[in-house]
Motif scaffolding. Sequence first.
Motif, short mmCIF file in Angstrom:
data_model
loop_
_atom_site.label_atom_id
_atom_site.label_comp_id
_atom_site.label_asym_id
_atom_site.label_seq_id
_atom_site.Cartn_x
_atom_site.Cartn_y
_atom_site.Cartn_z
N ARG A 1 0.82 -1.21 0.00
CA ARG A 1 0.00 0.00 0.00
C ARG A 1 0.86 1.27 0.00
N GLU A 2 1.95 1.26 0.76
CA GLU A 2 2.83 2.42 0.82
C GLU A 2 3.47 2.68 -0.54
N ASP A 3 3.91 1.62 -1.22
CA ASP A 3 4.50 1.77 -2.55
C ASP A 3 3.48 2.34 -3.53
N ILE A 4 2.25 1.82 -3.47
CA ILE A 4 1.19 2.25 -4.38
C ILE A 4 0.95 3.75 -4.26
N GLU A 5 0.87 4.24 -3.02
CA GLU A 5 0.56 5.65 -2.82
C GLU A 5 1.77 6.55 -3.07
N GLN A 6 2.95 6.11 -2.66
CA GLN A 6 4.15 6.92 -2.85
C GLN A 6 4.47 7.09 -4.34
N LEU A 7 4.37 6.01 -5.12
CA LEU A 7 4.73 6.05 -6.54
C LEU A 7 3.56 6.43 -7.43
N GLY A 8 2.36 6.60 -6.86
CA GLY A 8 1.20 6.98 -7.66
C GLY A 8 0.78 5.92 -8.65
N LEU A 9 0.75 4.67 -8.21
CA LEU A 9 0.39 3.55 -9.09
C LEU A 9 -1.12 3.43 -9.15
N ARG A 10 -1.71 3.90 -10.23
CA ARG A 10 -3.16 4.01 -10.32
C ARG A 10 -3.85 2.73 -10.74
N ASN A 11 -3.20 1.92 -11.55
CA ASN A 11 -3.83 0.71 -12.09
C ASN A 11 -2.82 -0.42 -12.11
N LEU A 12 -3.28 -1.61 -12.52
CA LEU A 12 -2.42 -2.79 -12.44
C LEU A 12 -1.23 -2.71 -13.39
N ILE A 13 -1.41 -2.14 -14.58
CA ILE A 13 -0.27 -2.04 -15.49
C ILE A 13 0.86 -1.24 -14.85
N GLU A 14 0.53 -0.09 -14.27
CA GLU A 14 1.54 0.72 -13.60
C GLU A 14 2.16 -0.02 -12.42
N LEU A 15 1.34 -0.74 -11.67
CA LEU A 15 1.85 -1.48 -10.52
C LEU A 15 2.79 -2.59 -10.97
N TYR A 16 2.37 -3.40 -11.96
CA TYR A 16 3.22 -4.49 -12.42
C TYR A 16 4.58 -3.97 -12.88
N ARG A 17 4.58 -2.86 -13.62
CA ARG A 17 5.84 -2.34 -14.16
C ARG A 17 6.78 -1.82 -13.09
N SER A 18 6.26 -1.54 -11.90
CA SER A 18 7.13 -1.05 -10.83
C SER A 18 7.93 -2.17 -10.19
N ALA A 19 7.55 -3.44 -10.42
CA ALA A 19 8.24 -4.57 -9.82
C ALA A 19 9.44 -4.96 -10.68
N PRO A 20 10.49 -5.49 -10.08
CA PRO A 20 11.69 -5.84 -10.85
C PRO A 20 11.40 -6.88 -11.93
#
Length: 721
Positions: free
Chosen positions: A74-93
């Motif tokens: 949750r902290e990563d999502i809010e800090q990096l502004g990850l709005r949807n799953l595509i943005e979230l997936y791309r933030s992972a290594p």
Amino acid sequence: MLFVARSRFSRHAPLAIALTILAPAAWPAPSGHQLETVRVDNDGAAVPATPTTTDGRLGLSERETPATVSTVDREDIEQLGLRNLIELYRSAPGVAAGNIPGSPASVSMRGLTDVGYLFDGVRVADPSLVSRNLDTWNLERVEVLKGPASVLHGTGALGGTLNLVTRKPDLAGDRHDGMLEYGSHDSLRLGVGANRVVNPDVAVRADLSHGRSSGYVDDTDSETTALTTGILIQASDRLTLSAALDLYSDRYATPYQGAPLLPEDVARDPSDVVSGGGLVLDEAIRDNNYNVRDGEMTADSQWLRTKADYQLSGTWRLVNELSFYNANRDWANSEDFTYNDATGQLDRLTTRINHHHRFATDRFYGVHDGYLGERRHRLVVGAEYQYTDFDSRRRFGDTTPVDPFNPDRGEMPPNSPANYGSRADFDSTVSGGAVFLEDALNLTPNWVLVSGLRYEYLELDRGIDDLSAGTRDTFGQTFEDLSWRLGTVYDLTNNVQVFAQYNQASSPIGSLLLSNPTNARFDLSDGRATELGARADLWRDRVTLTAAVYRLSQDDIVTRDPANPALSVQGGGIEAEGVEVDLTVRPHERWWVNLNGAWNDAEYDQLLGAGGEDLSGNRLTNVPDTTANLSSAYTLAALPLTLGGAVRHTGDFYTGTANEYRVDERTLLDAWVSYPLASGTLTLRGRNLTDEFYADWSGYSPTQVYVGAPRTVELGWTGRF
């Protein structure tokens, strides 16, 4: 068997509905069930574990897991502004993601697009049919398990597994969460959530999100709505009951299907973003929509998940997880368009597809946490059953061609035999069962051996009514698989662990639920993977590092018969090897830096094309060779403002197995500034600040790519009230 009835979830559904639902949520075991890690502090006290839910059911913490597990919380999502799953997936290594018309939020990991999909640990057959680009507001975290996972979650997860974990009720106390965001292209996101403790043994939670946007391409309006609800009941000291009922809805009006590649001498503003075959991506058409004016893509789904967790004794727990799913999806679009040299226009195909998708799954297992002699021993033994029922109506035709620079998009042709030459109705069922065993044995206090074994069978029954030919074709197949893994973790210095694992897994050929008679006769493909890695917490936990090297192979993929290239046979292969790194440094309590990335060499070890051409050595579609993310934030205590930025790099990739069209690498820059306000945080964020023109992903056709979003800005508040 009970399935949730088909419904259209109202986009204006009030949050109050959720608080009246008596449907508990599948959720992690209470703290009394969490297991100790192998780590021992200098004073001898055990450090509490944080069990992962993706890497099995043993309750292993991430430091005890002989595999790379990345968690975006949750902290990563809010800090990096990850709005949807595509943005979230791309933030992972090492994870790449994008849209394909029929499968939003598609993913590739470690060179493969064969990725498993879990929702609170519940898996589905053919995850590409279920995947949607959901809003992240309703999620607590997403766990990303790299590498094959068939022994843990069943066939079809050779590249890795994604586990979406929704927000859960808890007994810690009442809380209310909120989010409001507005930005470029008339984009609006709203989110509210509430956790309420009804009494000391019962808690309920509901989270509602709604978003809309006019899109960055002409006439591509969209709306998404999600309601996730849950209840937790601590029925006794030994029994915990929980369940969730979630509803999801998305609406895309004339959805964006990508941009066609044009001959270089035709393009008005040719770019070097795509190269090969004499075609280019024309920047002059970046805003054009070539879908018909009344095109649509809609989906509605309902998930019910229940869990009963019973502490049978001091060393044994019994767990039963039951889930039901129902979904309806509709597409009516022109999804494919190709430049015609003779006419100077784009020839367009049309598609009408409907899905009615239902499944039920039940998993029962026992968890033992005790000792074998003087050695700590954890064991899971269980069985699982799943039944899937899937109906689909499929119509394929064409419509009027359009000028690439001034498209008169027209309307979707009426649904009639004259307009759709290919017309078929599919009905499919897949039933299957599995028995599994997982084991973790501490050979010494700081050395653990982890193993797993799973036997699974699947029964496929398919019927295809060809309405054009007036025929019906029925067929079926039974698949059996035995998957296993062996891994180990050694704690070197109380702050550094090394791990290794070998994994043998399997995957169906293509989509089971959409398979044709040819694919149905194929056996499962086999996969193997070896991984070596290390994890470290250094400088008094100010530096955390995870690094891994891996090698993965897949045999018996579909290729062509060398003697008759028109005939599909098994015998092809894929090889992938690479390195992944995830480093976080906290030089100061108000400053953090994260760098993660991967280098991946994935290619076809053996593959023949339809024309008999040798494609061996070619790279897989939509699989970049490198990915990297650098992000950092610093808080100015005196103001107090937080200044942050992120650089996201994606290496080049190809749009088809022939590797004729290469998409250039891209590097995007984001930045934000945030300020504490009213028990929350106000954030101004800019994305793609250099306004780079780039191709984001490729669709069904190798001559069609999705143009990435231009520079955007948004202002939002997230907090508690």
